[in-house]
Write a protein that holds these residues in place. Structure first.
Motif, PDB file in Angstrom:
ATOM      1  N   LYS A  65       0.833  -1.209   0.000  1.00 21.24           N
ATOM      2  CA  LYS A  65       0.000   0.000   0.000  1.00 21.24           C
ATOM      3  C   LYS A  65       0.866   1.256   0.000  1.00 21.24           C
ATOM      4  O   LYS A  65       1.793   1.382   0.810  1.00 21.24           O
ATOM      5  CB  LYS A  65      -0.925   0.007   1.218  1.00 21.24           C
ATOM      6  N   THR A  66       0.545   2.184  -0.885  1.00 25.90           N
ATOM      7  CA  THR A  66       1.280   3.441  -0.935  1.00 25.90           C
ATOM      8  C   THR A  66       0.841   4.350   0.215  1.00 25.90           C
ATOM      9  O   THR A  66      -0.155   4.098   0.898  1.00 25.90           O
ATOM     10  CB  THR A  66       1.038   4.160  -2.271  1.00 25.90           C
ATOM     11  N   SER A  67       1.578   5.427   0.388  1.00 22.36           N
ATOM     12  CA  SER A  67       1.266   6.384   1.448  1.00 22.36           C
ATOM     13  C   SER A  67       0.076   7.257   1.070  1.00 22.36           C
ATOM     14  O   SER A  67      -0.208   7.476  -0.113  1.00 22.36           O
ATOM     15  CB  SER A  67       2.479   7.277   1.717  1.00 22.36           C
ATOM     16  N   TYR A  68      -0.600   7.777   2.078  1.00 24.95           N
ATOM     17  CA  TYR A  68      -1.650   8.759   1.850  1.00 24.95           C
ATOM     18  C   TYR A  68      -1.003  10.084   1.441  1.00 24.95           C
ATOM     19  O   TYR A  68      -0.004  10.506   2.029  1.00 24.95           O
ATOM     20  CB  TYR A  68      -2.479   8.966   3.117  1.00 24.95           C
ATOM     21  N   GLY A  69      -1.577  10.748   0.462  1.00 26.08           N
ATOM     22  CA  GLY A  69      -1.047  12.024   0.003  1.00 26.08           C
ATOM     23  C   GLY A  69      -1.422  13.158   0.947  1.00 26.08           C
ATOM     24  O   GLY A  69      -2.388  13.070   1.714  1.00 26.08           O
ATOM     25  N   ALA A  70      -0.654  14.250   0.886  1.00 27.74           N
ATOM     26  CA  ALA A  70      -0.917  15.405   1.745  1.00 27.74           C
ATOM     27  C   ALA A  70      -2.312  15.968   1.505  1.00 27.74           C
ATOM     28  O   ALA A  70      -3.035  16.318   2.442  1.00 27.74           O
ATOM     29  CB  ALA A  70       0.145  16.481   1.498  1.00 27.74           C
ATOM     30  N   GLY A  71      -2.715  16.061   0.220  1.00 30.19           N
ATOM     31  CA  GLY A  71      -4.049  16.561  -0.098  1.00 30.19           C
ATOM     32  C   GLY A  71      -5.140  15.644   0.405  1.00 30.19           C
ATOM     33  O   GLY A  71      -6.217  16.093   0.812  1.00 30.19           O
ATOM     34  N   GLU A  72      -4.870  14.363   0.386  1.00 29.10           N
ATOM     35  CA  GLU A  72      -5.831  13.364   0.858  1.00 29.10           C
ATOM     36  C   GLU A  72      -6.067  13.493   2.359  1.00 29.10           C
ATOM     37  O   GLU A  72      -7.182  13.288   2.851  1.00 29.10           O
ATOM     38  CB  GLU A  72      -5.276  11.980   0.522  1.00 29.10           C
ATOM     39  N   LEU A  73      -5.014  13.861   3.096  1.00 28.85           N
ATOM     40  CA  LEU A  73      -5.110  13.965   4.549  1.00 28.85           C
ATOM     41  C   LEU A  73      -5.554  15.346   5.035  1.00 28.85           C
ATOM     42  O   LEU A  73      -5.945  15.497   6.195  1.00 28.85           O
ATOM     43  CB  LEU A  73      -3.755  13.626   5.186  1.00 28.85           C
ATOM     44  N   ARG A  74      -5.496  16.347   4.147  1.00 28.64           N
ATOM     45  CA  ARG A  74      -5.768  17.727   4.567  1.00 28.64           C
ATOM     46  C   ARG A  74      -7.133  17.905   5.238  1.00 28.64           C
ATOM     47  O   ARG A  74      -7.219  18.511   6.318  1.00 28.64           O
ATOM     48  CB  ARG A  74      -5.626  18.673   3.368  1.00 28.64           C
ATOM     49  N   PRO A  75      -8.233  17.404   4.664  1.00 26.57           N
ATOM     50  CA  PRO A  75      -9.529  17.600   5.350  1.00 26.57           C
ATOM     51  C   PRO A  75      -9.600  16.885   6.695  1.00 26.57           C
ATOM     52  O   PRO A  75     -10.262  17.364   7.622  1.00 26.57           O
ATOM     53  CB  PRO A  75     -10.536  17.024   4.349  1.00 26.57           C
ATOM     54  N   TYR A  76      -8.919  15.765   6.820  1.00 27.50           N
ATOM     55  CA  TYR A  76      -8.909  15.050   8.099  1.00 27.50           C
ATOM     56  C   TYR A  76      -8.113  15.825   9.150  1.00 27.50           C
ATOM     57  O   TYR A  76      -8.475  15.836  10.329  1.00 27.50           O
ATOM     58  CB  TYR A  76      -8.317  13.652   7.922  1.00 27.50           C
ATOM     59  N   ARG A  77      -7.032  16.470   8.718  1.00 27.79           N
ATOM     60  CA  ARG A  77      -6.254  17.290   9.649  1.00 27.79           C
ATOM     61  C   ARG A  77      -7.077  18.469  10.149  1.00 27.79           C
ATOM     62  O   ARG A  77      -7.032  18.815  11.335  1.00 27.79           O
ATOM     63  CB  ARG A  77      -4.975  17.782   8.979  1.00 27.79           C
ATOM     64  N   ALA A  78      -7.835  19.095   9.248  1.00 26.16           N
ATOM     65  CA  ALA A  78      -8.689  20.219   9.641  1.00 26.16           C
ATOM     66  C   ALA A  78      -9.762  19.759  10.620  1.00 26.16           C
ATOM     67  O   ALA A  78     -10.054  20.439  11.621  1.00 26.16           O
ATOM     68  CB  ALA A  78      -9.320  20.841   8.399  1.00 26.16           C
ATOM     69  N   GLN A  79     -10.344  18.604  10.348  1.00 25.12           N
ATOM     70  CA  GLN A  79     -11.365  18.049  11.237  1.00 25.12           C
ATOM     71  C   GLN A  79     -10.773  17.727  12.607  1.00 25.12           C
ATOM     72  O   GLN A  79     -11.379  18.029  13.650  1.00 25.12           O
ATOM     73  CB  GLN A  79     -11.944  16.776  10.610  1.00 25.12           C
ATOM     74  N   ALA A  80      -9.582  17.153  12.612  1.00 29.31           N
ATOM     75  CA  ALA A  80      -8.936  16.784  13.877  1.00 29.31           C
ATOM     76  C   ALA A  80      -8.554  18.021  14.679  1.00 29.31           C
ATOM     77  O   ALA A  80      -8.730  18.058  15.903  1.00 29.31           O
ATOM     78  CB  ALA A  80      -7.699  15.935  13.591  1.00 29.31           C
ATOM     79  N   LEU A  81      -8.037  19.040  13.988  1.00 22.55           N
ATOM     80  CA  LEU A  81      -7.628  20.258  14.690  1.00 22.55           C
ATOM     81  C   LEU A  81      -8.822  20.971  15.300  1.00 22.55           C
ATOM     82  O   LEU A  81      -8.746  21.491  16.427  1.00 22.55           O
ATOM     83  CB  LEU A  81      -6.890  21.180  13.722  1.00 22.55           C
TER      84      LEU A  81
END
Length: 228
Positions: A65-81
């Motif tokens: 499995k490849t890594s998650y991209g920065a753009g892919e994780l961006r909405p999750y980071r905003a939700q977590a913050l």
């Protein structure tokens, strides 16, 4: 036995093991890869995988499995913050914040990225925490990175649930947050013109250092769970 003799003995033993692997598969176990395993080709000790898939694993924390991209994780980071901002006074969040601050505090002096090559993984991990401290990255941002990976894995229909994959994914985010070394200097030439030289260096985001960073943050975030 002197240190030099011990090193030579280990090298000789390593060469013997590479030259005469036991029970090595001839071909890489990753279907449909037809490359020879490093043990079978005499280029390493891995009896299951070829060099290509070993390097893939070092970079992503998974053989498949490849890594998650920065753009892919961006909405999750905003939700977590946003969740962390609302729950900052909760005991688990406060404990995690204190843990990140402890990692910052015990990291030692910041080291330029161009001086990290060849250093042990634990030392390079400390340099990453020191760089985050020097850049004054809010501990909540670090915790948001951990939670973002967790949320993305929950939404992934085909996740790799091994802890090592999780560690590597969050460590890659932390590496990006820490940034690299950027220098610029001017030199006056003999003809009176000014020559500008720039250095931009980012630490290599693969290998054991990612596992060390991820495991350290995992210990800090123990008990930090966000409802999806």
């Amino acid at each position: 036995m002197t240190g030099a003799h011990q090193r030579q003995r280990r090298l000789d033993n390593l060469r013997r093991r590479i030259a005469g692997p036991q029970d090595a598969y001839e071909r890489c176990r990753m279907y449909p890869c037809t490359n020879r395993t490093t043990a079978d080709s005499g280029s390493g000790l891995n009896r299951l995988y070829c060099r290509k898939h070993i390097e893939f694993y070092r970079r992503h924390g998974s053989y498949v499995k490849t890594s998650y991209g920065a753009g892919e994780l961006r909405p999750y980071r905003a939700q977590a913050l946003a969740w962390l901002d609302l729950n900052e006074r909760e005991m688990a969040v406060q404990a995690a914040i204190d843990g990140v601050r402890r990692l910052y505090r015990t990291a030692g002096a910041a080291v330029a990225a161009n001086r990290l090559a060849g250093r042990p993984p634990a030392e390079r991990a400390k340099a990453t925490w020191a760089q985050l401290r020097q850049r004054e990255v809010d501990p909540l941002e670090v915790l948001a990175a951990w939670l973002a990976v967790d949320l993305r894995m929950r939404d992934d229909p085909q996740p790799d649930r091994h802890e090592e994959y999780r560690w590597v994914q969050v460590a890659k985010l932390i590496h990006r947050m820490a940034g690299g070394t950027h220098k610029r200097w001017e030199t006056e030439r003999a003809d009176g013109r000014v020559q500008v030289t720039e250095l931009h260096k980012h630490p290599v985001s693969r290998g054991r250092v990612l596992r060390v960073l991820g495991e350290e943050l995992a210990a800090t975030c123990n008990g930090l769970i966000m409802a999806s």
